[in-house]
Each structure stands twice: as structure tokens, then as C-alpha cells.
Design a protein around this motif. Sequence first.
Motif, PDB file in Angstrom:
ATOM      1  N   HIS B  25       0.841  -1.198   0.000  1.00  0.00           N
ATOM      2  CA  HIS B  25       0.000   0.000   0.000  1.00  0.00           C
ATOM      3  C   HIS B  25       0.877   1.249   0.000  1.00  0.00           C
ATOM      4  N   GLU B  26       0.425   2.280  -0.667  1.00  0.00           N
ATOM      5  CA  GLU B  26       1.225   3.511  -0.789  1.00  0.00           C
ATOM      6  C   GLU B  26       1.537   4.176   0.560  1.00  0.00           C
ATOM      7  N   ASP B  27       0.696   3.925   1.582  1.00  0.00           N
ATOM      8  CA  ASP B  27       0.935   4.526   2.894  1.00  0.00           C
ATOM      9  C   ASP B  27       1.876   3.705   3.788  1.00  0.00           C
ATOM     10  N   ALA B  28       2.338   2.564   3.297  1.00  0.00           N
ATOM     11  CA  ALA B  28       3.273   1.742   4.085  1.00  0.00           C
ATOM     12  C   ALA B  28       4.614   2.458   4.206  1.00  0.00           C
ATOM     13  N   GLY B  29       5.397   2.019   5.161  1.00  0.00           N
ATOM     14  CA  GLY B  29       6.723   2.623   5.373  1.00  0.00           C
ATOM     15  C   GLY B  29       7.778   1.993   4.479  1.00  0.00           C
ATOM     16  N   PHE B  30       8.803   2.759   4.282  1.00  0.00           N
ATOM     17  CA  PHE B  30      10.025   2.399   3.567  1.00  0.00           C
ATOM     18  C   PHE B  30      10.599   1.053   4.082  1.00  0.00           C
ATOM     19  N   HIS B  31      10.577   0.891   5.399  1.00  0.00           N
ATOM     20  CA  HIS B  31      11.150  -0.279   6.044  1.00  0.00           C
ATOM     21  C   HIS B  31      10.317  -1.534   5.737  1.00  0.00           C
ATOM     22  N   ASP B  32       8.988  -1.367   5.686  1.00  0.00           N
ATOM     23  CA  ASP B  32       8.097  -2.489   5.334  1.00  0.00           C
ATOM     24  C   ASP B  32       8.377  -2.965   3.915  1.00  0.00           C
ATOM     25  N   ALA B  33       8.600  -2.013   3.020  1.00  0.00           N
ATOM     26  CA  ALA B  33       8.892  -2.368   1.632  1.00  0.00           C
ATOM     27  C   ALA B  33      10.200  -3.163   1.574  1.00  0.00           C
ATOM     28  N   ALA B  34      11.203  -2.706   2.307  1.00  0.00           N
ATOM     29  CA  ALA B  34      12.507  -3.398   2.329  1.00  0.00           C
ATOM     30  C   ALA B  34      12.341  -4.823   2.852  1.00  0.00           C
ATOM     31  N   LYS B  35      11.481  -4.981   3.857  1.00  0.00           N
ATOM     32  CA  LYS B  35      11.247  -6.308   4.437  1.00  0.00           C
ATOM     33  C   LYS B  35      10.597  -7.269   3.444  1.00  0.00           C
ATOM     34  N   ILE B  36       9.597  -6.787   2.726  1.00  0.00           N
ATOM     35  CA  ILE B  36       8.923  -7.637   1.732  1.00  0.00           C
ATOM     36  C   ILE B  36       9.898  -8.015   0.619  1.00  0.00           C
ATOM     37  N   ILE B  37      10.671  -7.032   0.179  1.00  0.00           N
ATOM     38  CA  ILE B  37      11.644  -7.281  -0.889  1.00  0.00           C
ATOM     39  C   ILE B  37      12.662  -8.336  -0.453  1.00  0.00           C
ATOM     40  N   MET B  38      13.056  -8.283   0.825  1.00  0.00           N
ATOM     41  CA  MET B  38      13.991  -9.290   1.345  1.00  0.00           C
ATOM     42  C   MET B  38      13.323 -10.663   1.436  1.00  0.00           C
ATOM     43  N   GLU B  39      12.140 -10.699   2.040  1.00  0.00           N
ATOM     44  CA  GLU B  39      11.483 -11.999   2.280  1.00  0.00           C
ATOM     45  C   GLU B  39      11.089 -12.695   0.988  1.00  0.00           C
ATOM     46  N   LYS B  40      10.592 -11.918   0.038  1.00  0.00           N
ATOM     47  CA  LYS B  40      10.114 -12.518  -1.207  1.00  0.00           C
ATOM     48  C   LYS B  40      11.226 -12.696  -2.222  1.00  0.00           C
ATOM     49  N   GLN B  41      12.403 -12.164  -1.899  1.00  0.00           N
ATOM     50  CA  GLN B  41      13.556 -12.298  -2.796  1.00  0.00           C
ATOM     51  C   GLN B  41      13.328 -11.704  -4.175  1.00  0.00           C
ATOM     52  N   PHE B  42      12.562 -10.574  -4.241  1.00  0.00           N
ATOM     53  CA  PHE B  42      12.527  -9.905  -5.536  1.00  0.00           C
ATOM     54  C   PHE B  42      12.848  -8.427  -5.405  1.00  0.00           C
ATOM     55  N   ASN B  43      12.954  -7.788  -6.550  1.00  0.00           N
ATOM     56  CA  ASN B  43      13.414  -6.403  -6.589  1.00  0.00           C
ATOM     57  C   ASN B  43      12.304  -5.382  -6.732  1.00  0.00           C
ATOM     58  N   HIS B  44      11.172  -5.788  -7.293  1.00  0.00           N
ATOM     59  CA  HIS B  44      10.142  -4.826  -7.707  1.00  0.00           C
ATOM     60  C   HIS B  44       8.838  -5.080  -6.980  1.00  0.00           C
ATOM     61  N   LEU B  45       8.301  -4.028  -6.409  1.00  0.00           N
ATOM     62  CA  LEU B  45       7.079  -4.124  -5.617  1.00  0.00           C
ATOM     63  C   LEU B  45       6.062  -3.109  -6.150  1.00  0.00           C
ATOM     64  N   PRO B  46       5.015  -3.584  -6.835  1.00  0.00           N
ATOM     65  CA  PRO B  46       3.992  -2.649  -7.308  1.00  0.00           C
ATOM     66  C   PRO B  46       3.257  -2.045  -6.102  1.00  0.00           C
ATOM     67  N   VAL B  47       2.917  -0.767  -6.203  1.00  0.00           N
ATOM     68  CA  VAL B  47       2.272  -0.035  -5.105  1.00  0.00           C
ATOM     69  C   VAL B  47       0.825   0.235  -5.481  1.00  0.00           C
ATOM     70  N   VAL B  48      -0.080  -0.023  -4.532  1.00  0.00           N
ATOM     71  CA  VAL B  48      -1.516   0.137  -4.805  1.00  0.00           C
ATOM     72  C   VAL B  48      -2.160   1.109  -3.823  1.00  0.00           C
ATOM     73  N   ASP B  49      -3.323   1.660  -4.237  1.00  0.00           N
ATOM     74  CA  ASP B  49      -4.119   2.489  -3.335  1.00  0.00           C
ATOM     75  C   ASP B  49      -5.154   1.602  -2.626  1.00  0.00           C
ATOM     76  N   SER B  50      -6.052   2.227  -1.867  1.00  0.00           N
ATOM     77  CA  SER B  50      -7.003   1.437  -1.069  1.00  0.00           C
ATOM     78  C   SER B  50      -7.999   0.676  -1.944  1.00  0.00           C
ATOM     79  N   GLY B  51      -8.163   1.101  -3.178  1.00  0.00           N
ATOM     80  CA  GLY B  51      -9.022   0.370  -4.107  1.00  0.00           C
ATOM     81  C   GLY B  51      -8.254  -0.720  -4.858  1.00  0.00           C
ATOM     82  N   ASN B  52      -7.011  -0.928  -4.440  1.00  0.00           N
ATOM     83  CA  ASN B  52      -6.170  -1.958  -5.055  1.00  0.00           C
ATOM     84  C   ASN B  52      -5.747  -1.646  -6.500  1.00  0.00           C
ATOM     85  N   HIS B  53      -5.778  -0.370  -6.857  1.00  0.00           N
ATOM     86  CA  HIS B  53      -5.336   0.051  -8.186  1.00  0.00           C
ATOM     87  C   HIS B  53      -3.850   0.395  -8.148  1.00  0.00           C
TER      88      HIS B  53
END
Lengths: 133, 133
Positions: B25-53
Motif C-alpha cells: 500500500h502507498e501509505d506503508a513505510g520504507f522499512h516495510d517495503a525493504a522487508k517484503i523485498i527481502m522476504e520474497k527475494q525480488f526487486n520490484h514491488l507494485p504499489v496500490v491504493d485502497s481500491g487496489n489500483h
Amino acid sequence: CNAMKQSNVDLLVVDIMSSDVTTIHEDAGFHDAAKIIMEKQFNHLPVVDSGNHLVGIVTAWDISKAVAKDEHDLVKDIMTRKVVTTCPDEAVDISAFKLDSNNVSALPVIDSNKHVVGIVTSDDISKLLARRH
Amino acid sequence: CNAMKQSNVDLLVVDIMSSDVTTIHEDAGFHDAAKIIMEKQFNHLPVVDSGNHLVGIVTAWDISKAVAKDEHDLVKDIMTRKVVTTCPDEAVDISAFKLDSNNVSALPVIDSNKHVVGIVTSDDISKLLARRH
Ligand SMILES: C[S@@+](CC[C@H](N)C(=O)[O-])C[C@H]1O[C@@H](n2cnc3c(N)ncnc32)[C@H](O)[C@@H]1O
């Protein structure tokens, strides 16, 4: 490299690699690596020792991982030491195979002295398909 | 997507994309994004709004850049907003062309509602060459 030269694709690594590759010293800080990655707009930074020999690779992903773990260390603490490499006269499809089978996105290109002479990425290989269009 | 379907390569994006894509979600923190990128072992994380767009993309590179600039912000502050995308029925060589001409390594795959249904990377395209071998 010589053992794996047979191929049905004519292109060699030297034909598609970037040769203006920047390296970083293993004793540099995490923050310095992040700065170079930002300035040069690439993802992969080969790491060298004082003799300029390849000893590791550090990527934007490794930096992101260090952020996730709240570890802000030296390059040598976060780099990958077992680097999959290629050499200028290797066939491009062998490199593509190495990228795929090792689940990495770039291979430093080294000469016989373990000096880094270039880098080849899956972006470079993907371009081959784009340009065939 | 429909305008660019002509191609001499038979493969479509749907044939090579990863469909188990994680978004943030666009309102998530920088650190959360880093954590997902580490856990999922990928580089690119699409960002969505509350309507999932789809509203942006954040990558390990953006996190590394934030480290270099000492900015530790929300995902929406560091993401790229103008996202280059593809759709499931686009030809793979068109996607390869988009990756190349925009100097990026991944394209979120979206449906007609701007929901993210997959991701295609230059690693996926490079694999095509590896497997032809
Ligand atoms: C200019 S590239 C340079 C590094 C590398 N080539 C890569 O693609 O990650 C990095 C920037 O591209 C952005 N980016 C990645 N994929 C994108 C896409 N499909 N559309 C728009 N921007 C994208 C990232 O958010 C990041 O700011």
C-alpha cells in the motif's frame, strides 16, 4: 571459460556487455555503495580487494536487505562472496543459462587475472529480443 | 494494450509472467517495503491504493537511493509514480522493447481495472534465451 564455448548463438559476452563498470572496495561502507548505485543508475556493484581482484558483488537488493535487518555495515559484510562470473569470449546463451540457473540478474565479466572488465545483465540479454523486433 | 499486438514472436506476457505478485500500500513505510523485498527475494514491488489500483512501483534500487540520501520515508514518497506497464495478452517482444526503451527491469501486468495480475521482468525474458539452448 574456454570449456563452454560451443553454441548455436553467434553473439559473445564482449558484444553486449557494458565495459564502463564501476567497482567498489570491500572495506567501503554500505552508504558509499548506495550512493554509487544511485548515481550510476545500476543495480550491481562488483567488489574488489586492494589488488583490484573481484571478491564479491553488492546489489541494491543487498542494501535493501540490510535496511530491512537494520544492519548498516561495510560492503564486505553484506556482499555476496561466491560470485557467478563470465568472460568476454563466452557465448551469450551460456551467460543467459548461468543467470537463470543461479537466479541472478548480472554477471561480472572478468579477465584471467580476476580483474573486472565489464558486466552483463539480464537487461542486456532482454534487449536482444527487443531489437529483433 | 490492443494497439500493439502484432508480432513475429508467438509468446505472450501471460505465458512467462509471475502471477504470485505481492503488492504494497502507498501509505506503508520504507522499512516495510525493504522487508517484503527481502522476504520474497525480488526487486520490484507494485504499489496500490485502497481500491487496489496500481499507483506506483518501488524497487530495491529506490530503497538504496533513499539510504544514499538519508531519507527514510513512506513508500509513496520514494516510489516511481509513472509506471510502465503491460497486460497479459501483449507479445513478449513488445514488453522487451518497453523494458529497454524505458531503462527498467520489470513491468507490472495489469488488467482493465488497473489491478495487478502479475509481473514480467528482464530475468523472465533472458530465460527464454537460456532455455532455447
Ligand atoms: C532507472 S532504473 C535503474 C535501475 C535498474 N535498471 C532497474 O530497473 O531497477 C530504477 C528506477 O526505475 C523505476 N522503475 C522500475 N520499474 C519501473 C516501471 N515498470 N515503470 C516505471 N518505473 C520503473 C524504479 O522505481 C527506480 O526508481
